[in-house]
Design an enzyme around this catalytic site. Sequence first.
Site, PDB file in Angstrom:
ATOM      1  N   LYS A 245      41.575  42.165  31.212  1.00 33.45           N
ATOM      2  CA  LYS A 245      40.233  42.708  30.982  1.00 33.45           C
ATOM      3  C   LYS A 245      39.923  42.794  29.480  1.00 33.45           C
ATOM      4  O   LYS A 245      38.783  42.971  29.084  1.00 33.45           O
ATOM      5  CB  LYS A 245      40.094  44.075  31.647  1.00 33.45           C
ATOM      6  CG  LYS A 245      40.114  43.995  33.188  1.00 33.45           C
ATOM      7  CD  LYS A 245      39.984  45.379  33.802  1.00 33.45           C
ATOM      8  CE  LYS A 245      40.068  45.401  35.320  1.00 33.45           C
ATOM      9  NZ  LYS A 245      38.787  45.131  36.009  1.00 33.45           N
TER      10      LYS A 245
ATOM     11  N   LYS B 237      26.847  47.986  38.103  1.00 34.84           N
ATOM     12  CA  LYS B 237      26.353  49.356  37.899  1.00 34.84           C
ATOM     13  C   LYS B 237      25.633  49.449  36.559  1.00 34.84           C
ATOM     14  O   LYS B 237      24.570  50.064  36.445  1.00 34.84           O
ATOM     15  CB  LYS B 237      27.517  50.352  37.942  1.00 34.84           C
ATOM     16  CG  LYS B 237      28.323  50.308  39.231  1.00 34.84           C
ATOM     17  CD  LYS B 237      29.628  51.107  39.080  1.00 34.84           C
ATOM     18  CE  LYS B 237      30.649  50.695  40.116  1.00 34.84           C
ATOM     19  NZ  LYS B 237      32.008  51.178  39.780  1.00 34.84           N
TER      20      LYS B 237
ATOM     21  N   HIS C 233      41.093  39.331  46.902  1.00 34.94           N
ATOM     22  CA  HIS C 233      40.585  40.027  45.715  1.00 34.94           C
ATOM     23  C   HIS C 233      41.217  39.578  44.414  1.00 34.94           C
ATOM     24  O   HIS C 233      40.898  40.131  43.365  1.00 34.94           O
ATOM     25  CB  HIS C 233      40.796  41.539  45.848  1.00 34.94           C
ATOM     26  CG  HIS C 233      39.827  42.201  46.769  1.00 34.94           C
ATOM     27  ND1 HIS C 233      38.604  42.666  46.347  1.00 34.94           N
ATOM     28  CD2 HIS C 233      39.892  42.464  48.096  1.00 34.94           C
ATOM     29  CE1 HIS C 233      37.962  43.195  47.372  1.00 34.94           C
ATOM     30  NE2 HIS C 233      38.716  43.087  48.448  1.00 34.94           N
TER      31      HIS C 233
ATOM     32  N   THR D  10      32.676  44.934  39.556  1.00 31.94           N
ATOM     33  CA  THR D  10      31.501  45.618  40.086  1.00 31.94           C
ATOM     34  C   THR D  10      30.913  46.565  39.053  1.00 31.94           C
ATOM     35  O   THR D  10      29.741  46.930  39.140  1.00 31.94           O
ATOM     36  CB  THR D  10      31.848  46.435  41.351  1.00 31.94           C
ATOM     37  OG1 THR D  10      32.997  47.238  41.061  1.00 31.94           O
ATOM     38  CG2 THR D  10      32.129  45.530  42.530  1.00 31.94           C
TER      39      THR D  10
ATOM     40  N   LYS E 203      36.862  50.640  32.773  1.00 32.80           N
ATOM     41  CA  LYS E 203      37.516  49.911  33.867  1.00 32.80           C
ATOM     42  C   LYS E 203      39.012  50.117  33.698  1.00 32.80           C
ATOM     43  O   LYS E 203      39.455  50.607  32.651  1.00 32.80           O
ATOM     44  CB  LYS E 203      37.166  48.431  33.812  1.00 32.80           C
ATOM     45  CG  LYS E 203      37.305  47.811  32.407  1.00 32.80           C
ATOM     46  CD  LYS E 203      36.855  46.365  32.353  1.00 32.80           C
ATOM     47  CE  LYS E 203      35.358  46.179  32.337  1.00 32.80           C
ATOM     48  NZ  LYS E 203      34.855  45.306  33.386  1.00 32.80           N
ATOM     49  N   ARG E 204      39.808  49.761  34.687  1.00 31.70           N
ATOM     50  CA  ARG E 204      41.254  49.900  34.547  1.00 31.70           C
ATOM     51  C   ARG E 204      41.729  49.175  33.286  1.00 31.70           C
ATOM     52  O   ARG E 204      41.147  48.187  32.872  1.00 31.70           O
ATOM     53  CB  ARG E 204      41.973  49.319  35.769  1.00 31.70           C
ATOM     54  CG  ARG E 204      41.979  50.251  36.973  1.00 31.70           C
ATOM     55  CD  ARG E 204      42.813  49.689  38.108  1.00 31.70           C
ATOM     56  NE  ARG E 204      42.322  48.396  38.520  1.00 31.70           N
ATOM     57  CZ  ARG E 204      43.077  47.290  38.560  1.00 31.70           C
ATOM     58  NH1 ARG E 204      44.356  47.326  38.209  1.00 31.70           N
ATOM     59  NH2 ARG E 204      42.561  46.147  38.953  1.00 31.70           N
TER      60      ARG E 204
HETATM   61  C1  LIG Z   1      33.156  50.475  39.492  1.00 33.75           C
HETATM   62  C2  LIG Z   1      34.439  51.110  39.192  1.00 33.75           C
HETATM   63  C3  LIG Z   1      35.545  50.331  38.854  1.00 33.75           C
HETATM   64  C4  LIG Z   1      35.480  48.819  38.759  1.00 33.75           C
HETATM   65  O1  LIG Z   1      35.091  48.466  37.459  1.00 33.75           O
HETATM   66  P1  LIG Z   1      35.214  46.953  36.932  1.00 33.75           P
HETATM   67  O2  LIG Z   1      34.449  46.989  35.651  1.00 33.75           O
HETATM   68  O3  LIG Z   1      34.545  46.096  37.959  1.00 33.75           O
HETATM   69  O4  LIG Z   1      36.638  46.670  36.763  1.00 33.75           O
HETATM   70  C5  LIG Z   1      36.735  50.957  38.572  1.00 33.75           C
HETATM   71  N1  LIG Z   1      36.840  52.300  38.617  1.00 33.75           N
HETATM   72  C6  LIG Z   1      35.802  53.084  38.937  1.00 33.75           C
HETATM   73  C7  LIG Z   1      35.975  54.557  38.942  1.00 33.75           C
HETATM   74  C8  LIG Z   1      34.562  52.525  39.237  1.00 33.75           C
HETATM   75  O5  LIG Z   1      33.544  53.312  39.559  1.00 33.75           O
END
Ligand SMILES: *Cc1c(COP(=O)(O)O)cnc(C)c1O
Length: 837
Positions: free
Chosen positions: A581, A687, A384, A683, A575-576
């Site tokens: 990022k 979404k 990952h 991911t 995102k985190r």
């Molecule tokens: C999808 C998701 C992530 C991953 O987000 P990225 O933009 O891919 O870093 C992190 N936290 C939550 C709660 C999510 O639903």
Amino acid sequence: MSPMQEQQQPAPQQHEPNQQAQETQPNENRSGTSAKDLEISFRNHMTHTVGRPLEYSTTLDQYHALSAVVRDRLMDNWLDTIETYRDRDVRVVGYLSAEYLLGPHLENDLLNLDLTRQMTEALNELGLDLKTIACEEPEPGLGNGGLGRLAACFLDSLSTLNTPVVGYGLRYEFGIFRQEIQDGWQVEKSDKWLQFGNPWEIAASMSYQVGFFGHTETYTDDKGALRHKWIPGQCVKGIPYDTPIPGYQTKTVNRLRLWKSEAIDSFDLATFNTGDYTGAVRAKMESETISKVLYPPDEKIEGKRLRLMQQYFFTSCSLQDMVQLHLTFGKPLNEFDKKWTVQLNDTHPSIGIAELMRLLMDEHAMPWDEAWRVTQNTFGYTNHTLLPEALERWPLEMFGNLLPRHLEIIDEINEHFLDAMRLKFPNDDARMRRMSIIGEDGERSVQMAKLAVVGSKAINGVAELHTNLLEASTLKDFYEAFPERFSNKTNGVTPRRWLMLSNPDLTALIDETIGTRWHKDLYGLTALEHFATDTGFLQRWRKTQEGAKARLGAFIKRTMSIDINPESMFDAQVKRLHEYKRQHLNALHILSLYCAIKNGTAKNLTPRTFLFGGKAAPSYTMAKLIIKLICTVGDLVNNDPQTRDLLKVIFVPNYSVSVGQRIYPAADLSEQISTAGLEASGTGCMKFMMNGAVAIGTLDGANIEIREEAGEDNFFLFGLTAPQIADLTRTGYSPNTYYDKSPALKEVIDGLRDGRFSNGDRDLFAPLVKELTTTDRYFVMADFDAYAAAQAEAGSAYGDTVRWGRMSLLNTARSGKFSSDRTIREYCKDIWKVPTN
Ligand SMILES: *Cc1c(COP(=O)(O)O)cnc(C)c1O
């Protein structure tokens, strides 16, 4: 049946709404699915499970009764699913993951069971509201971000595709911390998700023992063979808690099995009898510490013994469970790899390779070669990350102290492996050193990614670019040794939670337009492309999205008391928090818009609402400072009469699955702006895409594939590519050349340095300015102008509502590839060799 019960039995139930007869019905049907059945069931659980009269019940009571009603409807299929796996000769997937970010169960399970409509009706009949009750569910936050969420999406898809799986992990008593924002700073609060009980789990009355420390011995068994055994110095037991995972519109209900650690004996009576009460309780406390708390991300990995204990604990319990089930199925252990295939979600469970060897050899007398064949055919490993600081390695001494037998086994695996490699690559000592599982550079360490690679039949990355980089850099030597074991499996997300559940209005519009085939085959969304030039339809598309935006606006108003304009462009980065990022790139750009407005140079600016959300690791000072920066920018632009109608900046606290479900559907622009080469997949981008947001992004991770699918006209691309960044690094990167070249960037950096945005406080952002102007490890300065230009283009595209509607529609229409159903089909076919339907 006793005479008493017989007397109470009413006349055979007739299907007419006879209130009285139904309320006194003693044998409630726990599987009925009509609104009336559900209502009766709800009343019954209110009485018999919650123990409170409906009229005095709290919303939390109602949540508990309601979840019991839903759980009842899972049980028959759950038991059937387990039977099926035993009886039919199918291979079962053991999915090992230290994290599962499941999100709330209630509404998702109702959706998958196809009961949302009836349940809504049943509750309305009682004057109750499903959404209000569902808000009571504490989110099981047993993960940090994308990796844990991936595991949750995979389980949904596996059940939907009727593939047998047991998800194995840790039942953390405290999940990811709850984030509060105080004065613009992140404050961490503990997550007490279990304090009112968890109606979705069932504790199984069994346990396994897991050892730690101690020493090893050799002996000769009665057949004259030399055998090894481990005498642990300490033992704990693992108790399984099972959560049913229903598929969408299918009878399959798989299980998630999470382990809780407990002391072997709650009280050490000998110690207690000597009067040492605290000493007696201490052993219990220490044992229970193992499953106490989820480690936050990006914490310095090295030397965290408790983390290794957690990993070994849940992996050992899980493998013991698989072995035991295998034996109960009546199968010989040399066929373990025929019945089970075990996926390692990152290196956290990779100690399982040594543990399965130990179980087979030490506990079940299997010779080395056979045990190795079984083990290597059992495991698959998903990588990952390429970030070197995130690759797990354990100091040899600590490892050998905690798991002495496993270190012996790993040493022997390493010897066998290096012998084979020496035949393949003769006279290449440098290569042997690079490939050794025991790292000899600096402090000697056990390198878990290498163990995972050596002990697995299949190794995969999570997006095309990521897999290519793995093969070309991080795992290059291993790729050259056995290229056939490597493959790519681009991540996906479940459209059930992330589109159908999160965005019911858009779902209704799509269903009405192209039918419902896409629910289980997301490629079906391509049928929407026919409407890309239909302005009437695009108007309805937009209206629907405005509904989602208004709902998010109301949530923000209610929880943060900030008004946002639903007609502005919603630009979201959730995102985190991590420097790679680049949330700070986004914030610097907002500051440049602010400066442009103040300078009177901003022309025809599209009004924008910038939405941020994400947690920073508690020890990650820079990430926390970036949160403070975003909040400071928010205070500045949201309150200045000159800017507040054009710019709004919102930091939504406590980003989580349920907060995500509100934000993804409401976004117009999806921020995917990581430094190229550093986001393995991502991911969140998927979404957003499903929900019709258009991405602004770099050529990184899954962005590349998203752009390929959506078409380059429907993606705002900017920034250095991974090879360009590699070149810059080689030739020497100097962030100040970009500062000198870009007046907009200069004004923002100068402003941060002079305290212009922080009421004259020059110290506040000094560490950030220093990092950006000296090292800038993540190339924020180099990408700034290109990002600002792409942002300007997105702004003007948004002003053209027909063009934007078309882009948005095409993003949804072309998101089929990013369903986790597609990803899981690939794992099943290429790695696990199990059928799907
Ligand atoms: C999808 C998701 C992530 C991953 O987000 P990225 O933009 O891919 O870093 C992190 N936290 C939550 C709660 C999510 O639903």
